[in-house]
Design an enzyme around this catalytic site. Structure first.
Site, PDB file in Angstrom:
ATOM      1  N   GLY A  88       1.050  -1.383  -0.249  1.00  0.00           N
ATOM      2  CA  GLY A  88       0.167   0.350   0.050  1.00  0.00           C
ATOM      3  C   GLY A  88       1.204   0.887  -0.288  1.00  0.00           C
ATOM      4  N   GLN A  89       2.250   1.448   0.065  1.00  0.00           N
ATOM      5  CA  GLN A  89       3.131   2.660   0.271  1.00  0.00           C
ATOM      6  C   GLN A  89       2.971   3.003  -1.342  1.00  0.00           C
ATOM      7  OE1 GLN A  89       6.949   1.245   1.154  1.00  0.00           O
ATOM      8  NE2 GLN A  89       6.359  -0.478   2.337  1.00  0.00           N
ATOM      9  N   SER A  90       2.764   4.508  -1.540  1.00  0.00           N
ATOM     10  CA  SER A  90       2.727   5.615  -2.616  1.00  0.00           C
ATOM     11  C   SER A  90       3.369   4.399  -3.257  1.00  0.00           C
ATOM     12  CB  SER A  90       2.827   6.750  -2.121  1.00  0.00           C
ATOM     13  OG  SER A  90       3.768   6.832  -1.226  1.00  0.00           O
TER      14      SER A  90
END
Lengths: 202, 716
Positions: A88-90
């Site tokens: 989910g990290q950008s």
């Protein structure tokens, strides 16, 4: 599919396999949720097909931030799920769209204690729903308002209001309050998902 | 930090007393706890929650009304033995419901407070304190006023037994053995005591108290002295405190204080970095909260505040989120649990309806019989008639286990009924003829809206006018019956007990000498003044101090057998006392020798005390007159900048001023009445009748000025 396959499917011997995409912002609890859904002991469910030997099929103890994505498998009562547990990290979020095409359902995880990034989650959800591969399909979307055990957690109604879930008209959706560490609320969500995938296919 | 607590109703038992619900200690670290609750029917119910259903562990047979429930056990082991007191008997049950102790304390009165610690048992009846060890009598103490609660500092940390009694006369009494070590003044009559942190804090010396007028405090009790660590005033005029517990519900690692009040308010006080308590959560349950506990009942690992209310509802305020699932268009959909609950209730209701119809038919038939007697259904009424210090009025609260249908108030003394915002009842005043002998001064009916079990009324009395106020309560029960309660409005109804008075004020003295016993004069004082213990005090003589809540004037009453001295800086107080006491004495054919010593300075002194109040009221009236005009100007000009600051100030405060003004006529009338009484009384003691000059006095008051008023008092 041959007759034998169909027969075994009806008898529940061989479970239908579906692909599910697990999305959400970083630190919302995606990997923990998937990990909880996996059997705690492999022998309970028996070995999966040979193709998935390299994928770990039992619960792990330590969970670290996902890099890229993981592929995980678990079974519900009548389906066998293959989950793409996306990071989910950008910087990894642009990976998500590569897997939209082959997925049959989406699990979207929200950290209900994170009021600040609720707008970011909403934005990601909107881009997801407006993506060309998603927009026209009636994919069931399951939301987990995760971390409901936190005292500062927002209620499920509040989360669905903030994400404007009532505006989703063309897809079946469902939101569950969950506590991934304890496993509360996860089975209810997966049951709903299973019902909808089955009705969608037939 | 904010918290959200969701309300879940668990179970209803019978009507319950203060502090009769406790949580049994959990077996595992995370498991849910069992609840033990005891009601007025004498039934102890112990239950646990399983999947939203209350599963009983045990339930005892009905017996005498249970007034307290406490947990105990050998020191150092989990405190899971259940002790209850009913009548003058203490019973002990194991957590499985097996009775292992039945101890008759042989008291003439029933026990109303109890504390259990290891093998030590501390019980209190109204005035008596008793300490038993292994059911053997150890210590005994007779308190000067009613004992409301008892707590004992933890013996395991302190190494000695220190019982603390909460007494009605605004005092905590610290005992050692059978002796009083010292007493601690608290700001109101204490109603509940609890060990801070359930173990008395780190030194085992901290206790929490709550008062009947809604104040809270923490006091450290050491060998020979005490120190108050903090106090929370009751500014918002919430109800009296009935129960306190310490539990970390906020989850910040610091134990919070849970408080339950008699107006249904449940509060959580947290501690910030400076160790000052601050309100973090508030919820209103609409019935008086009689017990409160922190713990975990409904679902494991979710903490909750468990409360029990007067009508027997055991309710949890849990941190667990209520709705677990939702989907499109499911806003109104009920959860599975709610649906099954509704279905179960519906089925039960149908069944009951059938039964009631049958029962009613049978009753109608038997009612025709000429020999049968129709019995009345008994219901309990929880009532309180207390003097509020800050507005010099009485508040009457009535609570019934079922909904109230209507309430009739009848009074034979002139009193004012004030509006209470919380009330939703419809009031109707009936005209009454006070001219006739034994006529009513007040006849009021309150018709209550559905489901009102609790009613709060404010009554304002006038000093000197005494009599009774009666309340006829009719609940929504079939057959409809009514219960009457009587409340005395005492001659000096606005006086409140205090601990000390200022001695340097100009005092008027009234002395009584005659052939009367100590008990007799005590009964007269009891008749005249509120907050005096009914029991004749021990010893030869006694002194009580009082303060007038409206004016701040004082009264000192010292009396013994055959002699009594009353000192006050207000002539009216002395005059009322003289009238009432001589009337009482003549009634009993007692020959009294009454002498008085009037200090002329005292009139001026009293007038000076009234002066700021009167001036404030007059100023208020003046300001309110201007508000409308100023507002019109403001509208015309668009702003108020051109006005002088004084007027601008009035505009800013207009809302507050108007609200105050609404209460003002009564206040002004009261003050005028008091000044007139003072005027008449002053000259009455000189043997003059000045009733004819009252109209002149009123004229002076209309153009009020302190000096001219003083002159008028001196000249006339």
């Amino acid at each position: 599919m041959g007759l034998l396959d169909k027969l075994s499917g009806w008898l529940g011997l061989k479970k239908k396999e579906v692909n599910v995409l697990c999305l959400g912002l970083d630190n919302s609890g995606k990997t923990t949720i998937i990990n909880q859904l996996k059997p705690s002991n492999q022998s309970l469910f028996g070995p999966l097909s040979d193709d998935w030997k390299h994928v770990s099929q039992t619960q792990t103890q330590d969970i670290v931030p996902t890099i890229g994505f993981n592929i995980e498998k678990f079974k519900s009562s009548s389906l066998s799920f293959t989950v793409f547990d996306m990071s989910g990290q950008s910087r990894y979020r642009n990976l998500w769209e590569h897997y939209y095409k082959e997925s049959h359902a989406i699990i979207f995880v929200i950290d209900s204690g994170d009021k600040l990034r609720m707008v970011v989650a909403k934005e990601e959800l909107d881009t997801l729903l407006n993506h060309q591969d998603i927009r026209s399909r009636r994919l069931p979307v399951l939301f987990f308002a995760n971390k409901s055990d936190l005292r500062e957690a927002m209620s499920l109604v509040k989360v669905s209001q903030l994400l404007c879930l009532e505006n989703i008209k063309d897809k079946p959706w469902h939101i569950c309050a969950s506590n991934a560490v304890k496993g509360e609320g996860l089975l209810e969500g997966v049951d709903w998902l299973q019902d909808h995938i089955k009705t969608m296919k037939t | 930090m904010e918290i959200n607590l969701n309300r879940i109703d668990y179970l209803q038992v019978g009507v319950i007393s203060q502090k009769t619900m406790r949580l049994l200690p959990a077996l595992g670290r995370k498991a849910t706890q069992k609840v033990a609750v005891a009601d007025h029917d004498g039934v102890i119910t112990c239950f646990g929650m399983k999947k939203g259903e209350a599963v009983p562990v045990f339930k005892t047979l009905p017996g005498q009304k249970i007034t307290r429930l406490d947990l105990g056990g050998a020191l150092g082991t989990p405190q899971e033995k259940i002790f209850v007191c009913a009548g003058s008997e203490v019973k002990g049950y194991t957590k499985k419901g097996k009775q292992f102790l039945s101890f008759e304390a042989n008291l003439t009165e029933s026990i109303n407070a109890m504390h259990v610690s290891g093998a030590d048992l501390f019980v209190c009846a109204s005035y008596i304190y008793n300490h038993y060890c292994d059911c053997k009598d150890q210590d005994y103490y007779l308190s000067g006023d009613k004992i409301n609660d008892i707590v004992c500092l933890p013996a395991e940390t302190l190494g000695r037994i220190v019982p603390v009694l909460a007494c009605q006369d605004r005092v905590l009494r610290v005992l050692q053995g059978s002796e009083l070590v010292y007493d601690i003044d608290v700001p109101g009559p204490p109603s509940v005591l609890e060990l801070y942190n359930r173990d008395g804090g780190t030194n085992g010396e901290d206790i929490l108290y709550g008062t009947v007028d809604g104040k809270l405090g923490l006091i450290r009790i050491t060998d020979s002295s005490s120190s108050s660590k903090w106090e929370i005033d009751n500014e918002k005029k919430k109800g009296g405190v009935l129960c306190i517990d310490t539990y970390d519900i906020l989850g910040d690692g610091v134990k919070d204080i849970l408080v339950g009040r008699d107006d249904g308010t449940v509060e959580v006080y947290g501690f910030d970095s400076s160790n000052e308590p601050t309100l973090r959560f508030e919820h209103v349950l609409l019935e008086s909260v009689t017990s409160i506990q922190g713990g975990c009942v409904g679902k494991e690992s979710y903490d909750e505040v468990l409360t029990a209310t007067y009508t027997g509802w055991v309710t949890g305020l849990t941190t667990e989120p209520q709705q677990a699932e939702a989907g499109p268009g499911e806003e109104v959909k009920m959860s599975q649990e709610t649906q099954s609950k509704v279905a179960a209730l519906r089925a039960e209701l149908d069944q009951l309806q059938m039964k009631v119809v049958q029962g009613r038919e049978k009753y109608q038939q038997t009612a025709q019989s000429s020999t049968a007697v129709s019995a009345m259904p008994v219901f309990s009424v929880n009532d309180k008639f207390t003097l509020c210090q800050d507005d010099a009025s009485y508040s009457l609260t009535l609570e019934v286990q079922t909904a109230i249908d209507n309430l009739l108030l009848q009074s034979d003394v002139p009193i004012d009924l004030l509006d209470v915002d919380k009330n939703s009842a419809v009031v109707s005043f009936s005209e009454c003829d006070s001219e006739q002998p034994k006529g009513n001064f007040l006849l009021v009916t309150y018709r209550c809206q559905a489901n009102t079990t609790r009613l709060e009324l404010k009554v304002r009395s006038i000093e000197g006018q005494y009599g009774t106020l009666q309340a006829y309560i009719t609940p929504r029960l079939q057959p409809k019956t009514c219960q009457v309660r009587q409340y005395l409005i005492k001659p000096l109804s606005l006086h409140q007990r205090t601990h000390t008075i200022e001695q340097d004020r100009p005092m008027n003295t009234l002395s009584l000498v005659g052939q009367f016993s100590f008990a007799e004069i005590h009964s007269w004082v009891l008749f005249c003044l509120p907050e005096v213990p009914e029991k004749t005090p021990a010893g030869e003589n006694i002194t009580f101090y009082f303060q007038n809540t409206f004016l701040g004037t004082q009264l000192e009453a010292t009396y013994c057998k055959g002699e009594g001295h009353f000192k006050s800086d207000n002539i009216s107080t002395i005059s009322i006392l003289k009238d009432v006491l001589s009337k009482e004495a003549t009634k009993r054919k007692n020959n009294l020798d009454i002498s008085y010593d009037i200090n002329d300075d005292s009139v001026g002194h009293t007038l000076k005390m009234i002066h700021p109040k009167l001036e404030y009221q007059l100023l208020l009236a003046k300001k309110v007159q201007l508000i409308d005009a100023l507002k019109e100007l403001q509208v015309h000009e668009g702003n108020a900048d051109f006005l002088i600051p004084e007027y601008r100030n009035i505009l800013d405060e207009s809302a507050y001023l108007l609200e105050e003004y609404k209460k003002q006529p009564a206040h002004l009338e009261r003050l005028y009445g008091m000044i007139t009484d003072l005027f008449i009384d002053k000259f009455k003691f000189k043997g003059q009748n000045v009733k004819t000059k009252v109209s002149l006095l009123l004229e002076v008051l209309d153009n009020y000025d302190l000096d001219s008023l003083m002159n008028f008092f001196n000249e006339a």
